[in-house]
Write a protein that holds these residues in place. Structure first.
Motif, PDB file in Angstrom:
ATOM      1  N   SER A 217       0.825  -1.198   0.000  1.00 37.17           N
ATOM      2  CA  SER A 217       0.000   0.000   0.000  1.00 37.17           C
ATOM      3  C   SER A 217       0.865   1.256   0.000  1.00 37.17           C
ATOM      4  N   ASN A 218       0.228   2.410  -0.077  1.00 37.47           N
ATOM      5  CA  ASN A 218       0.943   3.668  -0.272  1.00 37.47           C
ATOM      6  C   ASN A 218       1.269   4.431   0.998  1.00 37.47           C
ATOM      7  N   GLY A 219       0.845   3.926   2.132  1.00 41.60           N
ATOM      8  CA  GLY A 219       1.134   4.613   3.383  1.00 41.60           C
ATOM      9  C   GLY A 219       0.323   4.036   4.519  1.00 41.60           C
ATOM     10  N   LEU A 220       0.720   4.376   5.730  1.00 45.49           N
ATOM     11  CA  LEU A 220       0.076   3.895   6.944  1.00 45.49           C
ATOM     12  C   LEU A 220      -0.355   5.103   7.757  1.00 45.49           C
ATOM     13  N   VAL A 221      -1.658   5.240   7.972  1.00 47.34           N
ATOM     14  CA  VAL A 221      -2.203   6.338   8.768  1.00 47.34           C
ATOM     15  C   VAL A 221      -2.274   5.875  10.218  1.00 47.34           C
ATOM     16  N   VAL A 222      -1.545   6.558  11.109  1.00 49.08           N
ATOM     17  CA  VAL A 222      -1.417   6.127  12.505  1.00 49.08           C
ATOM     18  C   VAL A 222      -2.109   7.122  13.422  1.00 49.08           C
ATOM     19  N   ASN A 223      -2.985   6.613  14.244  1.00 53.44           N
ATOM     20  CA  ASN A 223      -3.692   7.443  15.228  1.00 53.44           C
ATOM     21  C   ASN A 223      -2.807   7.618  16.456  1.00 53.44           C
ATOM     22  N   SER A 224      -1.798   8.458  16.309  1.00 50.56           N
ATOM     23  CA  SER A 224      -0.863   8.751  17.389  1.00 50.56           C
ATOM     24  C   SER A 224      -0.197  10.074  17.047  1.00 50.56           C
ATOM     25  N   PHE A 225       0.752  10.495  17.885  1.00 46.07           N
ATOM     26  CA  PHE A 225       1.500  11.703  17.558  1.00 46.07           C
ATOM     27  C   PHE A 225       2.976  11.471  17.819  1.00 46.07           C
ATOM     28  N   GLN A 226       3.786  12.107  17.025  1.00 45.00           N
ATOM     29  CA  GLN A 226       5.219  11.830  16.979  1.00 45.00           C
ATOM     30  C   GLN A 226       5.877  11.945  18.348  1.00 45.00           C
ATOM     31  N   CYS A 240      10.597  -0.685   7.992  1.00 42.91           N
ATOM     32  CA  CYS A 240       9.369  -1.302   7.491  1.00 42.91           C
ATOM     33  C   CYS A 240       8.738  -0.471   6.390  1.00 42.91           C
ATOM     34  N   VAL A 241       7.796  -1.070   5.700  1.00 46.17           N
ATOM     35  CA  VAL A 241       6.978  -0.374   4.704  1.00 46.17           C
ATOM     36  C   VAL A 241       5.518  -0.734   4.961  1.00 46.17           C
ATOM     37  N   PRO A 242       4.610   0.182   4.556  1.00 47.88           N
ATOM     38  CA  PRO A 242       4.852   1.491   3.977  1.00 47.88           C
ATOM     39  C   PRO A 242       5.172   2.521   5.059  1.00 47.88           C
ATOM     40  N   ARG A 243       5.421   3.751   4.638  1.00 52.63           N
ATOM     41  CA  ARG A 243       5.729   4.819   5.581  1.00 52.63           C
ATOM     42  C   ARG A 243       4.539   5.099   6.490  1.00 52.63           C
ATOM     43  N   ALA A 244       4.820   5.316   7.767  1.00 52.36           N
ATOM     44  CA  ALA A 244       3.779   5.652   8.743  1.00 52.36           C
ATOM     45  C   ALA A 244       3.698   7.161   8.916  1.00 52.36           C
ATOM     46  N   TRP A 245       2.476   7.659   8.974  1.00 51.72           N
ATOM     47  CA  TRP A 245       2.214   9.080   9.191  1.00 51.72           C
ATOM     48  C   TRP A 245       1.390   9.224  10.469  1.00 51.72           C
ATOM     49  N   CYS A 246       1.931   9.891  11.464  1.00 54.23           N
ATOM     50  CA  CYS A 246       1.201  10.117  12.720  1.00 54.23           C
ATOM     51  C   CYS A 246       0.318  11.351  12.568  1.00 54.23           C
ATOM     52  N   VAL A 247      -0.993  11.166  12.633  1.00 58.10           N
ATOM     53  CA  VAL A 247      -1.930  12.269  12.426  1.00 58.10           C
ATOM     54  C   VAL A 247      -2.901  12.430  13.598  1.00 58.10           C
ATOM     55  N   GLY A 248      -2.612  11.811  14.729  1.00 60.67           N
ATOM     56  CA  GLY A 248      -3.529  11.828  15.861  1.00 60.67           C
ATOM     57  C   GLY A 248      -3.088  12.760  16.981  1.00 60.67           C
ATOM     58  N   PRO A 249      -3.818  12.732  18.102  1.00 59.38           N
ATOM     59  CA  PRO A 249      -4.990  11.881  18.311  1.00 59.38           C
ATOM     60  C   PRO A 249      -6.169  12.292  17.426  1.00 59.38           C
ATOM     61  N   LEU A 250      -6.832  11.286  16.823  1.00 63.14           N
ATOM     62  CA  LEU A 250      -8.001  11.538  15.999  1.00 63.14           C
ATOM     63  C   LEU A 250      -9.217  11.662  16.908  1.00 63.14           C
ATOM     64  N   LEU A 251      -9.432  12.872  17.352  1.00 66.13           N
ATOM     65  CA  LEU A 251     -10.549  13.208  18.225  1.00 66.13           C
ATOM     66  C   LEU A 251     -11.251  14.412  17.618  1.00 66.13           C
ATOM     67  N   PRO A 252     -12.507  14.676  18.008  1.00 64.65           N
ATOM     68  CA  PRO A 252     -13.252  15.781  17.395  1.00 64.65           C
ATOM     69  C   PRO A 252     -12.525  17.116  17.525  1.00 64.65           C
ATOM     70  N   LEU A 253     -12.475  17.865  16.427  1.00 63.98           N
ATOM     71  CA  LEU A 253     -11.866  19.187  16.439  1.00 63.98           C
ATOM     72  C   LEU A 253     -12.813  20.243  16.990  1.00 63.98           C
ATOM     73  N   GLU A 254     -14.141  19.991  16.854  1.00 60.55           N
ATOM     74  CA  GLU A 254     -15.103  20.991  17.298  1.00 60.55           C
ATOM     75  C   GLU A 254     -15.127  21.074  18.814  1.00 60.55           C
ATOM     76  N   ARG A 255     -15.382  22.248  19.325  1.00 62.88           N
ATOM     77  CA  ARG A 255     -15.564  22.404  20.763  1.00 62.88           C
ATOM     78  C   ARG A 255     -16.919  21.817  21.158  1.00 62.88           C
ATOM     79  N   PRO A 256     -16.987  21.084  22.286  1.00 65.16           N
ATOM     80  CA  PRO A 256     -18.262  20.502  22.697  1.00 65.16           C
ATOM     81  C   PRO A 256     -19.274  21.580  23.064  1.00 65.16           C
ATOM     82  N   VAL A 257     -20.524  21.315  22.732  1.00 65.06           N
ATOM     83  CA  VAL A 257     -21.606  22.233  23.066  1.00 65.06           C
ATOM     84  C   VAL A 257     -22.138  21.886  24.454  1.00 65.06           C
ATOM     85  N   ALA A 258     -22.330  22.898  25.301  1.00 62.06           N
ATOM     86  CA  ALA A 258     -22.838  22.667  26.657  1.00 62.06           C
ATOM     87  C   ALA A 258     -24.195  21.971  26.591  1.00 62.06           C
ATOM     88  N   CYS A 259     -24.353  20.964  27.417  1.00 60.43           N
ATOM     89  CA  CYS A 259     -25.575  20.156  27.403  1.00 60.43           C
ATOM     90  C   CYS A 259     -26.598  20.719  28.382  1.00 60.43           C
TER      91      CYS A 259
END
Length: 477
Positions: A217-226, A240-259
């Motif tokens: 495959s063309n890459g490895l998307v990793v839910n972590s941070f460098q 190893c192959v393929p190259r790993a890209w750390c793009v996490g933590p994959l959590l919501p970017l939006e601010r939570p709305v008060a409940c």
């Protein structure tokens, strides 16, 4: 990303494996791509029974979800089961995962119809057969594994150094040459890896298919941070192959709305009362996949009761029935101090609550990252898959947690209630627990910086989209 906007709009195809723990982070990836305008169109593939769950998590975005029919009448699989969360036993996992490959013709028919043509695909590593489908249409495939760099690197090193086969005892420590400061045992790995690849070991055969497809495959998307695991990311990308890209933590970017307080769940109101009283709460949850024996469930209940700590314990239906029989009245005895929840909860909301000061966890990677993000220390009790490696990482490598100890001292042994109670008290009140709590706060700050604009994960995701889009353009001319 300006160079991309002048070309054809970026269309990303996402295909998560049919399991909530695999699906949720990929859906969060969809939100990251759209909110940051790194993709113009996103299509998520799933199955009919999983479609409502996926659609709810994509609500408010422009992403579209497409249901592919899941094959029926598979020998050994219950009719209508389209997610590992609904399997009566994880022993059926190989049959379920292999059945998913029968969705390939439906996937290819949908890929043929998609417009604009997909720029690239991110599919779960367990869907190994999507590589062939993507290749047919000239679509670069990225792999999402949902694991840490630590677990991947240590597993690879242990395998190529041949530590997982041979006569060594299951709990005899060994050291891998690549990471000499780490002590491991065979019990830190699934037993399939120490068995020969025969007809009696379908799991290992499946893992080999996954590994081969990943390597092509063309890459490895990793839910972590460098910054969390730099040595292990560097090792993977060197060896190893393929190259790993750390793009996490994959959590919501939006601010939570008060409940609205009137709409809060019972458990949220309970946590609010604990916060008002200045009480520290232990959150306990072991994921949707682990199969915990009745005798062990009883010891967990007794351990939480005797710990003297306030706790919020999330259980599955079968586990709930066991708890009800613990010495005739467990919930009555812990009433006010402990709460048992028998419903789907917002785990991230719980961990972010100010009253929660510890997490008794199976160390699934999503749970580890959510706890890291919240700055909550972990009491690690791994159950399956790569969780024992995650537990070592949590307690020994980054120091944001402690380990639950089995009565016989082994990695997978039976845990007595008194041992659990002692570990809970240490996490919540002891010096080691306070040290882990302090470290967890420091790591939480690192995670936030990585995810912010200009941070390592922020820039890695931009660079990944840029590179893979350029490859797609070069390929199509």
């Amino acid at each position: 990303m300006g160079s991309l906007s002048s070309d054809a709009p970026i269309h990303v195809v996402l295909f998560p494996f049919m399991s909530k723990g695999h699906t949720i982070p990929i859906l969060d990836l969809a939100r990251h791509l759209l909110l940051r305008r790194l993709a113009a169109t996103i299509t998520v593939f799933t199955t009919p029974s999983n479609l409502p769950f996926v659609s709810r998590h994509l609500a408010g975005t422009s992403a579209s979800a497409v249901a592919l029919p899941f094959p029926g009448d598979i020998p050994g699989l219950p009719s209508g089961v389209e997610s590992t969360d609904a399997l009566p036993s994880m022993s059926l996992f190989p049959a379920f995962a292999n059945a998913a490959a029968l969705m390939q013709p439906s996937l290819e028919a949908e890929l043929q119809r998609l417009h604009p043509r997909p720029t690239f695909m991110v599919s779960d590593g367990f869907l190994w057969w999507t590589l062939e489908s993507a290749s047919k249409f000239g679509i670069p495939r990225l792999v999402f594994y949902g694991m840490s760099n630590y677990a991947m690197a240590v597993s690879y090193a242990s395998t190529i150094e041949n530590h997982l086969r041979g006569p060594m005892a299951e709990d005899e420590p060994f050291t891998v040459n690549a990471f000499p400061w780490i002590k491991l045992t065979k019990n830190d790995f699934e037993r399939h890896f120490s068995q020969p690849m025969t007809e009696e070991n379908p799991y290992l055969e499946f893992i080999m298919k996954v590994a081969v497809a990943m390597g092509k495959s063309n890459g490895l998307v990793v839910n972590s941070f460098q910054e969390l695991e730099p040595a292990f990311l560097e090792y993977w990308n060197r060896e190893c192959v393929p190259r790993a890209w750390c793009v996490g933590p994959l959590l919501p970017l939006e601010r939570p709305v008060a409940c609205d307080p009137q709409l809060q769940t019972t458990w949220a109101q309970w946590l609010d009362r604990k916060r008002a009283g200045g009480e520290r709460v232990l959150y306990a949850a072991f994921g949707s996949q682990a199969e915990i024996p009745a005798a062990q469930m009883r010891e967990i209940a007794l351990g939480l009761e005797s710990s003297g700590t306030s706790f919020l314990w999330v259980v599955k239906k079968r586990e709930s029935e066991i708890i009800a029989d613990v010495d005739g009245g467990f919930e009555d005895r812990v009433s006010g101090r402990g709460m048992v929840v028998r419903e789907w909860v917002g785990q991230r909301d719980i961990l972010m609550h100010e009253s929660v000061h510890g997490f008794l966890s199976h160390c699934g990677w999503n749970s580890v990252l959510e706890s890291v993000w919240a700055g909550v220390p972990i009491l690690a009790w791994p159950m399956m898959a790569e969780q024992p490696l995650n537990a070592r990482m949590v307690a020994e490598e980054i120091g944001v947690g402690l380990r639950v100890e089995a009565a016989d001292g082994t990695a997978r042994g039976f845990v007595r209630g008194e041992g659990l109670a002692k570990a809970v008290r240490e996490l919540m009140e002891g010096e080691k627990g306070e040290a882990a709590r302090k470290k967890a706060k420091e790591v939480a700050e690192m995670a936030r910086k990585a995810a912010e604009e200009g941070g390592s994960s922020w820039t890695a995701l931009e660079a990944l989209v840029e590179e893979i889009s350029r490859k797609r353009k070069d390929h199509t001319g």
